[in-house]
Write a protein that holds these residues in place. Structure first.
Motif, PDB file in Angstrom:
ATOM      1  N   PRO A  35       0.819  -1.217   0.000  1.00 43.19           N
ATOM      2  CA  PRO A  35       0.000   0.000   0.000  1.00 43.19           C
ATOM      3  C   PRO A  35       0.851   1.264   0.000  1.00 43.19           C
ATOM      4  N   CYS A  36       0.386   2.265  -0.722  1.00 42.79           N
ATOM      5  CA  CYS A  36       1.045   3.566  -0.763  1.00 42.79           C
ATOM      6  C   CYS A  36       0.449   4.469   0.323  1.00 42.79           C
ATOM      7  N   PRO A  37       0.991   5.658   0.518  1.00 44.22           N
ATOM      8  CA  PRO A  37       0.427   6.560   1.535  1.00 44.22           C
ATOM      9  C   PRO A  37      -1.053   6.883   1.316  1.00 44.22           C
ATOM     10  N   LEU A  38      -1.463   7.099   0.069  1.00 42.86           N
ATOM     11  CA  LEU A  38      -2.870   7.398  -0.181  1.00 42.86           C
ATOM     12  C   LEU A  38      -3.752   6.178   0.068  1.00 42.86           C
ATOM     13  N   CYS A  39      -3.218   4.989  -0.184  1.00 41.92           N
ATOM     14  CA  CYS A  39      -3.964   3.764   0.159  1.00 41.92           C
ATOM     15  C   CYS A  39      -4.210   3.709   1.667  1.00 41.92           C
ATOM     16  N   ILE A  40      -3.178   4.024   2.431  1.00 38.45           N
ATOM     17  CA  ILE A  40      -3.293   3.976   3.891  1.00 38.45           C
ATOM     18  C   ILE A  40      -4.299   5.013   4.381  1.00 38.45           C
ATOM     19  N   LEU A  41      -4.260   6.210   3.817  1.00 39.35           N
ATOM     20  CA  LEU A  41      -5.227   7.241   4.218  1.00 39.35           C
ATOM     21  C   LEU A  41      -6.652   6.814   3.870  1.00 39.35           C
ATOM     22  N   GLN A  42      -6.822   6.137   2.744  1.00 37.76           N
ATOM     23  CA  GLN A  42      -8.150   5.620   2.394  1.00 37.76           C
ATOM     24  C   GLN A  42      -8.569   4.522   3.372  1.00 37.76           C
ATOM     25  N   ARG A  43      -7.629   3.676   3.765  1.00 31.01           N
ATOM     26  CA  ARG A  43      -7.946   2.642   4.755  1.00 31.01           C
ATOM     27  C   ARG A  43      -8.418   3.281   6.061  1.00 31.01           C
ATOM     28  N   MET A  44      -7.729   4.324   6.471  1.00 28.04           N
ATOM     29  CA  MET A  44      -8.100   4.990   7.719  1.00 28.04           C
ATOM     30  C   MET A  44      -9.495   5.598   7.631  1.00 28.04           C
ATOM     31  N   THR A  45      -9.826   6.170   6.482  1.00 26.86           N
ATOM     32  CA  THR A  45     -11.160   6.759   6.355  1.00 26.86           C
ATOM     33  C   THR A  45     -12.229   5.677   6.228  1.00 26.86           C
ATOM     34  N   TYR A  46     -11.911   4.545   5.577  1.00 25.09           N
ATOM     35  CA  TYR A  46     -12.862   3.422   5.582  1.00 25.09           C
ATOM     36  C   TYR A  46     -13.085   2.920   7.001  1.00 25.09           C
ATOM     37  N   LEU A  47     -12.026   2.885   7.784  1.00 26.60           N
ATOM     38  CA  LEU A  47     -12.152   2.464   9.182  1.00 26.60           C
ATOM     39  C   LEU A  47     -13.041   3.442   9.950  1.00 26.60           C
ATOM     40  N   ALA A  48     -12.883   4.737   9.698  1.00 30.41           N
ATOM     41  CA  ALA A  48     -13.732   5.742  10.347  1.00 30.41           C
ATOM     42  C   ALA A  48     -15.192   5.566   9.929  1.00 30.41           C
ATOM     43  N   VAL A  49     -15.441   5.344   8.642  1.00 29.66           N
ATOM     44  CA  VAL A  49     -16.812   5.103   8.166  1.00 29.66           C
ATOM     45  C   VAL A  49     -17.387   3.882   8.862  1.00 29.66           C
ATOM     46  N   LEU A  50     -16.605   2.822   8.962  1.00 29.71           N
ATOM     47  CA  LEU A  50     -17.045   1.595   9.619  1.00 29.71           C
ATOM     48  C   LEU A  50     -17.451   1.861  11.063  1.00 29.71           C
ATOM     49  N   VAL A  51     -16.599   2.552  11.792  1.00 28.42           N
ATOM     50  CA  VAL A  51     -16.869   2.831  13.207  1.00 28.42           C
ATOM     51  C   VAL A  51     -18.102   3.716  13.353  1.00 28.42           C
ATOM     52  N   PHE A  52     -18.191   4.777  12.572  1.00 28.29           N
ATOM     53  CA  PHE A  52     -19.347   5.678  12.680  1.00 28.29           C
ATOM     54  C   PHE A  52     -20.642   4.976  12.279  1.00 28.29           C
ATOM     55  N   ALA A  53     -20.590   4.132  11.258  1.00 25.85           N
ATOM     56  CA  ALA A  53     -21.798   3.417  10.835  1.00 25.85           C
ATOM     57  C   ALA A  53     -22.270   2.461  11.929  1.00 25.85           C
ATOM     58  N   LEU A  54     -21.348   1.728  12.531  1.00 25.70           N
ATOM     59  CA  LEU A  54     -21.730   0.806  13.606  1.00 25.70           C
ATOM     60  C   LEU A  54     -22.242   1.563  14.831  1.00 25.70           C
ATOM     61  N   PHE A  55     -21.584   2.663  15.142  1.00 29.68           N
ATOM     62  CA  PHE A  55     -22.001   3.477  16.284  1.00 29.68           C
ATOM     63  C   PHE A  55     -23.389   4.076  16.032  1.00 29.68           C
ATOM     64  N   ALA A  56     -23.618   4.558  14.815  1.00 26.27           N
ATOM     65  CA  ALA A  56     -24.927   5.127  14.478  1.00 26.27           C
ATOM     66  C   ALA A  56     -26.014   4.071  14.593  1.00 26.27           C
ATOM     67  N   ARG A  57     -25.708   2.862  14.149  1.00 23.76           N
ATOM     68  CA  ARG A  57     -26.690   1.771  14.241  1.00 23.76           C
ATOM     69  C   ARG A  57     -27.078   1.525  15.698  1.00 23.76           C
ATOM     70  N   SER A  58     -26.112   1.629  16.589  1.00 22.67           N
ATOM     71  CA  SER A  58     -26.412   1.393  18.009  1.00 22.67           C
ATOM     72  C   SER A  58     -27.193   2.550  18.627  1.00 22.67           C
ATOM     73  N   LEU A  59     -27.219   3.693  17.963  1.00 20.22           N
ATOM     74  CA  LEU A  59     -27.909   4.879  18.487  1.00 20.22           C
ATOM     75  C   LEU A  59     -29.256   5.151  17.818  1.00 20.22           C
ATOM     76  N   MET A  60     -29.778   4.223  17.057  1.00 25.02           N
ATOM     77  CA  MET A  60     -30.988   4.473  16.266  1.00 25.02           C
ATOM     78  C   MET A  60     -32.187   4.917  17.098  1.00 25.02           C
ATOM     79  N   ARG A  61     -32.253   4.560  18.352  1.00 22.38           N
ATOM     80  CA  ARG A  61     -33.393   4.991  19.190  1.00 22.38           C
ATOM     81  C   ARG A  61     -33.322   6.485  19.487  1.00 22.38           C
ATOM     82  N   SER A  62     -32.128   7.022  19.493  1.00 23.63           N
ATOM     83  CA  SER A  62     -31.953   8.464  19.670  1.00 23.63           C
ATOM     84  C   SER A  62     -31.671   9.064  18.293  1.00 23.63           C
ATOM     85  N   ARG A  63     -32.710   9.539  17.645  1.00 23.70           N
ATOM     86  CA  ARG A  63     -32.600   9.963  16.248  1.00 23.70           C
ATOM     87  C   ARG A  63     -31.563  11.060  16.042  1.00 23.70           C
ATOM     88  N   LEU A  64     -31.548  12.053  16.900  1.00 19.32           N
ATOM     89  CA  LEU A  64     -30.614  13.158  16.735  1.00 19.32           C
ATOM     90  C   LEU A  64     -29.175  12.671  16.856  1.00 19.32           C
TER      91      LEU A  64
END
Length: 167
Positions: A35-64
């Protein structure tokens, strides 16, 4: 009730897409594509998307709260899309600087890289990317970011419309 389940499934689909992208990147790395530096930065942002998506799923009862976290996932996807766009540009203009440059040195000294070098160490050149179905990997990464953002945005819209319907 079915609409609520469908809305709750959207962040999970986004998380699955991000996880698939990360898994695919690791598989290609195992096949010898460093992987090149831009590949790694994309991996990090995919990891952030993954974490935020899972966290959002756990918060669905609190819409805001879920909407805020989904928004953070969308912003992460936009950042990743920006990295993918830059990577696409470098693939199309291979004479440009990228690879084992100062960005790689910076990334390779981050604490996260020290913790998981198998995932975050940048050792490749940005122009040396594999092609899948005739398109270089950064093109597919951009598609993955667009898909995750679309899923998260639809979830945000559905949460907003359901909160307006409740009032």
């Amino acid at each position: 009730m079915n609409r609520e389940r469908a809305t709750a499934a959207l962040p999970m689909l986004a998380a699955a897409t991000a996880l698939g992208a990360l898994g695919g990147a690791l598989w290609l790395q195992r096949k010898g594509f460093a992987p090149c530096p831009l590949c790694i930065l994309q991996r990090m942002t995919y990891l952030a998307v993954l974490v935020f998506a899972l966290f959002a799923r756990s918060l669905m009862r609190s819409r805001l709260a879920a909407q805020i976290v989904l928004g953070l996932g969308v912003v992460s996807g936009l950042v990743g899309l920006g990295f993918a766009a830059r990577h696409i540009w470098l693939v199309l203009h291979p004479g440009q600087l990228c690879g084992l440059d100062p960005l790689a040195a910076v990334i390779n000294h981050w604490q996260l890289t020290q913790w998981a070098p198998w995932m975050f160490r940048a050792d490749g050149l940005c122009a040396d990317t594999p092609s899948i179905f005739g398109l270089a990997l950064p093109f597919w990464s951009a598609v993955g970011f667009a898909l995750t953002m679309a899923l998260l945005l639809v979830a945000m819209r559905r949460l907003a419309s359901s909160s307006h319907a409740d009032q």
